[in-house]
Design an enzyme around this catalytic site. Structure first.
Site, PDB file in Angstrom:
ATOM      1  N   ARG A 233      18.192  62.128 -43.225  1.00  0.00           N
ATOM      2  CA  ARG A 233      19.162  61.293 -42.519  1.00  0.00           C
ATOM      3  C   ARG A 233      20.499  61.402 -43.247  1.00  0.00           C
ATOM      4  O   ARG A 233      20.549  61.418 -44.479  1.00  0.00           O
ATOM      5  CB  ARG A 233      18.721  59.821 -42.495  1.00  0.00           C
ATOM      6  CG  ARG A 233      17.567  59.526 -41.533  1.00  0.00           C
ATOM      7  CD  ARG A 233      17.980  59.658 -40.056  1.00  0.00           C
ATOM      8  NE  ARG A 233      16.912  59.339 -39.119  1.00  0.00           N
ATOM      9  CZ  ARG A 233      16.069  60.225 -38.581  1.00  0.00           C
ATOM     10  NH1 ARG A 233      16.181  61.508 -38.900  1.00  0.00           N
ATOM     11  NH2 ARG A 233      15.156  59.847 -37.716  1.00  0.00           N
ATOM     12  N   GLU A 262      27.080  60.690 -36.212  1.00  0.00           N
ATOM     13  CA  GLU A 262      26.604  61.780 -35.347  1.00  0.00           C
ATOM     14  C   GLU A 262      27.022  61.547 -33.911  1.00  0.00           C
ATOM     15  O   GLU A 262      26.786  60.454 -33.388  1.00  0.00           O
ATOM     16  CB  GLU A 262      25.075  61.904 -35.455  1.00  0.00           C
ATOM     17  CG  GLU A 262      24.668  62.376 -36.839  1.00  0.00           C
ATOM     18  CD  GLU A 262      23.170  62.654 -36.983  1.00  0.00           C
ATOM     19  OE1 GLU A 262      22.445  62.597 -35.973  1.00  0.00           O
ATOM     20  OE2 GLU A 262      22.742  62.932 -38.105  1.00  0.00           O
ATOM     21  N   HIS A 281      21.410  68.116 -35.844  1.00  0.00           N
ATOM     22  CA  HIS A 281      20.251  67.211 -35.903  1.00  0.00           C
ATOM     23  C   HIS A 281      19.148  67.672 -34.941  1.00  0.00           C
ATOM     24  O   HIS A 281      18.756  66.933 -34.032  1.00  0.00           O
ATOM     25  CB  HIS A 281      20.652  65.759 -35.591  1.00  0.00           C
ATOM     26  CG  HIS A 281      19.594  64.777 -36.044  1.00  0.00           C
ATOM     27  ND1 HIS A 281      19.875  63.471 -36.358  1.00  0.00           N
ATOM     28  CD2 HIS A 281      18.258  64.932 -36.258  1.00  0.00           C
ATOM     29  CE1 HIS A 281      18.755  62.848 -36.720  1.00  0.00           C
ATOM     30  NE2 HIS A 281      17.765  63.730 -36.662  1.00  0.00           N
TER      31      HIS A 281
HETATM   32  P1  NAD Z   1       6.946  60.454 -44.575  1.00  0.00           P
HETATM   33  O1  NAD Z   1       6.970  58.987 -44.383  1.00  0.00           O
HETATM   34  O2  NAD Z   1       5.708  61.208 -44.281  1.00  0.00           O
HETATM   35  O3  NAD Z   1       7.394  60.821 -46.059  1.00  0.00           O
HETATM   36  C1  NAD Z   1       8.447  60.198 -46.718  1.00  0.00           C
HETATM   37  C2  NAD Z   1       8.075  60.144 -48.181  1.00  0.00           C
HETATM   38  O4  NAD Z   1       9.222  59.669 -48.894  1.00  0.00           O
HETATM   39  C3  NAD Z   1       6.921  59.192 -48.479  1.00  0.00           C
HETATM   40  O5  NAD Z   1       5.885  59.875 -49.141  1.00  0.00           O
HETATM   41  C4  NAD Z   1       7.552  58.127 -49.353  1.00  0.00           C
HETATM   42  O6  NAD Z   1       6.659  57.654 -50.350  1.00  0.00           O
HETATM   43  C5  NAD Z   1       8.712  58.867 -49.958  1.00  0.00           C
HETATM   44  N1  NAD Z   1       9.804  58.017 -50.455  1.00  0.00           N
HETATM   45  C6  NAD Z   1      10.293  56.895 -49.927  1.00  0.00           C
HETATM   46  N2  NAD Z   1      11.306  56.427 -50.674  1.00  0.00           N
HETATM   47  C7  NAD Z   1      11.448  57.292 -51.697  1.00  0.00           C
HETATM   48  C8  NAD Z   1      12.329  57.359 -52.801  1.00  0.00           C
HETATM   49  N3  NAD Z   1      13.276  56.426 -53.004  1.00  0.00           N
HETATM   50  N4  NAD Z   1      12.203  58.382 -53.671  1.00  0.00           N
HETATM   51  C9  NAD Z   1      11.247  59.348 -53.481  1.00  0.00           C
HETATM   52  N5  NAD Z   1      10.372  59.322 -52.458  1.00  0.00           N
HETATM   53  C10 NAD Z   1      10.484  58.315 -51.574  1.00  0.00           C
HETATM   54  O7  NAD Z   1       8.164  61.000 -43.697  1.00  0.00           O
HETATM   55  P2  NAD Z   1       8.375  62.505 -43.173  1.00  0.00           P
HETATM   56  O8  NAD Z   1       7.688  62.672 -41.877  1.00  0.00           O
HETATM   57  O9  NAD Z   1       8.113  63.445 -44.283  1.00  0.00           O
HETATM   58  O10 NAD Z   1       9.931  62.448 -42.852  1.00  0.00           O
HETATM   59  C11 NAD Z   1      10.892  62.224 -43.873  1.00  0.00           C
HETATM   60  C12 NAD Z   1      12.217  61.885 -43.218  1.00  0.00           C
HETATM   61  O11 NAD Z   1      12.692  63.038 -42.518  1.00  0.00           O
HETATM   62  C13 NAD Z   1      12.061  60.826 -42.096  1.00  0.00           C
HETATM   63  O12 NAD Z   1      12.150  59.529 -42.583  1.00  0.00           O
HETATM   64  C14 NAD Z   1      13.196  61.141 -41.176  1.00  0.00           C
HETATM   65  O13 NAD Z   1      14.326  60.371 -41.558  1.00  0.00           O
HETATM   66  C15 NAD Z   1      13.497  62.614 -41.449  1.00  0.00           C
HETATM   67  N6  NAD Z   1      13.241  63.463 -40.275  1.00  0.00           N
HETATM   68  C16 NAD Z   1      14.272  64.199 -39.803  1.00  0.00           C
HETATM   69  C17 NAD Z   1      14.079  65.031 -38.709  1.00  0.00           C
HETATM   70  C18 NAD Z   1      15.200  65.875 -38.190  1.00  0.00           C
HETATM   71  O14 NAD Z   1      15.259  66.149 -37.002  1.00  0.00           O
HETATM   72  N7  NAD Z   1      16.082  66.339 -39.054  1.00  0.00           N
HETATM   73  C19 NAD Z   1      12.830  65.072 -38.077  1.00  0.00           C
HETATM   74  C20 NAD Z   1      11.780  64.318 -38.617  1.00  0.00           C
HETATM   75  C21 NAD Z   1      12.006  63.511 -39.712  1.00  0.00           C
END
Ligand code: NAD
Length: 321
Positions: A233, A262, A281
């Site tokens: 994000r 965005e 995005h």
């Molecule tokens: P997820 O929930 O499976 O994994 C996120 C991980 O981050 C978790 O394991 C959590 O413990 C960890 N975390 C949280 N806070 C933290 C911190 N301060 N320091 C270190 N680790 C921390 O989520 P995901 O499916 O892997 O997705 C991650 C992010 O990617 C989503 O939240 C979303 O914002 C983003 N995303 C973007 C797109 C895109 O189109 N670009 C698509 C999907 C997801």
């Protein structure tokens, strides 16, 4: 007959899945048609939602909503406190697009390392002798720091290992053995690991803790010549500070799928900087991911209406109590 709203277009595969159930009234609402949404949500039982910010006022207008199925992974466009208070589970698509984002992150790492934009444009201009510079980089043997070892982060880690990189991961919220079992090195404090990382990739959710996680101080700690990728994000990275770090030459490049605002403003200096590789995005939006996401969110709606929503897809599990 239960009513399901599909807000904004989703792949036909998801619509067909809903239509396979004869006992559903399916109401498709266009992206900008707030008036229809406000009217239809009043007696809707399910809502499939893409990007629309779903604020308290809209949620409070609903009387029967049993599920909000996000066509995506993040929930930052939904007023979760209100949804939870009204016992409306918010379901996401799990890992339907995790591999898509992971591949985009590798693309960013490779495109920035290979100076893809520069060499591509040079060849097109007839400047073939730029090859003498041979200043592009390999991933092989270098160190990547992955912040967030969730669905996406762990897939990025596996792909980085396939490139024979040294992979360090910071995620204090999971058992550290999961990182070790994946052949990676856990780090307790990401700031401590920044100076030795050639690549830094963020894969954490956006929340109060992670907003500007990569701020001016973090960027200053990064290794000179390092490359940053953000497909999570926009506000996780301080965009103005990132531009300064690129402009000064401290960072060699950045891959960005997401932005503070965005779409980004056309005068955002990150758009014109030669060391950035950009995407609009769409990290999680490949053709295959669209089919997987559409069918997953349609299935979540059907399961919720049947009283058997899989809690592993639910973001606010308190709403299931
Ligand atoms: P997820 O929930 O499976 O994994 C996120 C991980 O981050 C978790 O394991 C959590 O413990 C960890 N975390 C949280 N806070 C933290 C911190 N301060 N320091 C270190 N680790 C921390 O989520 P995901 O499916 O892997 O997705 C991650 C992010 O990617 C989503 O939240 C979303 O914002 C983003 N995303 C973007 C797109 C895109 O189109 N670009 C698509 C999907 C997801």
């Amino acid at each position: 007959m239960p009513k399901v709203i599909i807000h904004d277009a989703i792949d036909e595969a998801g619509v067909d899945l809903l239509k396979s159930r004869a006992d559903l009234d399916i109401c498709e609402v266009a992206r900008d048609d707030d008036d229809t949404l406000r009217r239809e949500i009043a007696d809707a039982d399910g809502l499939i939602l893409r990007y629309l910010p779903l604020r308290a006022e809209m949620l409070e207008a609903s009387t029967r909503l049993k599920v909000i199925a996000r066509h995506g992974v993040g929930c930052d466009n939904i007023d979760l406190a209100v949804a939870t208070a009204r016992k409306i589970p918010v379901a996401t698509v799990g890992d339907a697009n995790a591999v898509t984002v992971a591949e985009l992150t590798l693309y960013f790492m490779l495109a920035a390392s290979k100076k893809a934009r520069h060499y591509d444009e040079s060849v097109r201009r007839g400047e073939f002798l730029v090859r003498e510079a041979a200043d592009h980089l390999e991933l092989y043997g270098r160190t990547v720091l992955i912040i967030g070892f969730g669905r996406i982060g762990r897939r990025v880690a596996a792909r980085c290992r396939a490139f024979e990189m040294r992979v360090e991961c910071c995620d204090p919220y999971i058992p550290q053995m999961e990182i070790i079992d994946a052949g990676c090195t856990p780090v307790a404090d990401f700031a401590e690991a920044l100076p030795r990382a050639d690549y830094v990739n963020v894969h954490v959710p956006l929340n109060d803790e992670t907003r500007h996680l990569i701020d001016r101080a973090a960027l200053a700690r990064m290794k000179p010549g390092a490359i940053l990728a953000n497909a999570a994000r926009g506000p996780i990275v301080d965009g103005a500070a990132l531009h300064e770090a690129l402009q000064s030459g401290h960072l060699a490049g950045a891959g960005l799928d997401v932005f503070d605002e965005e779409p980004p403003r056309l005068d955002d200096p990150l758009l014109s900087h030669p060391a950035t590789v950009l995407m609009p995005h769409m990290g999680g939006s490949s053709r295959g991911a669209f089919i997987r996401m559409a069918t997953r969110c349609a299935q979540n709606v059907l399961d919720a209406l049947d009283g058997k929503l899989d809690s592993s897809f639910v973001f606010n599990t308190e709403a299931l109590d």
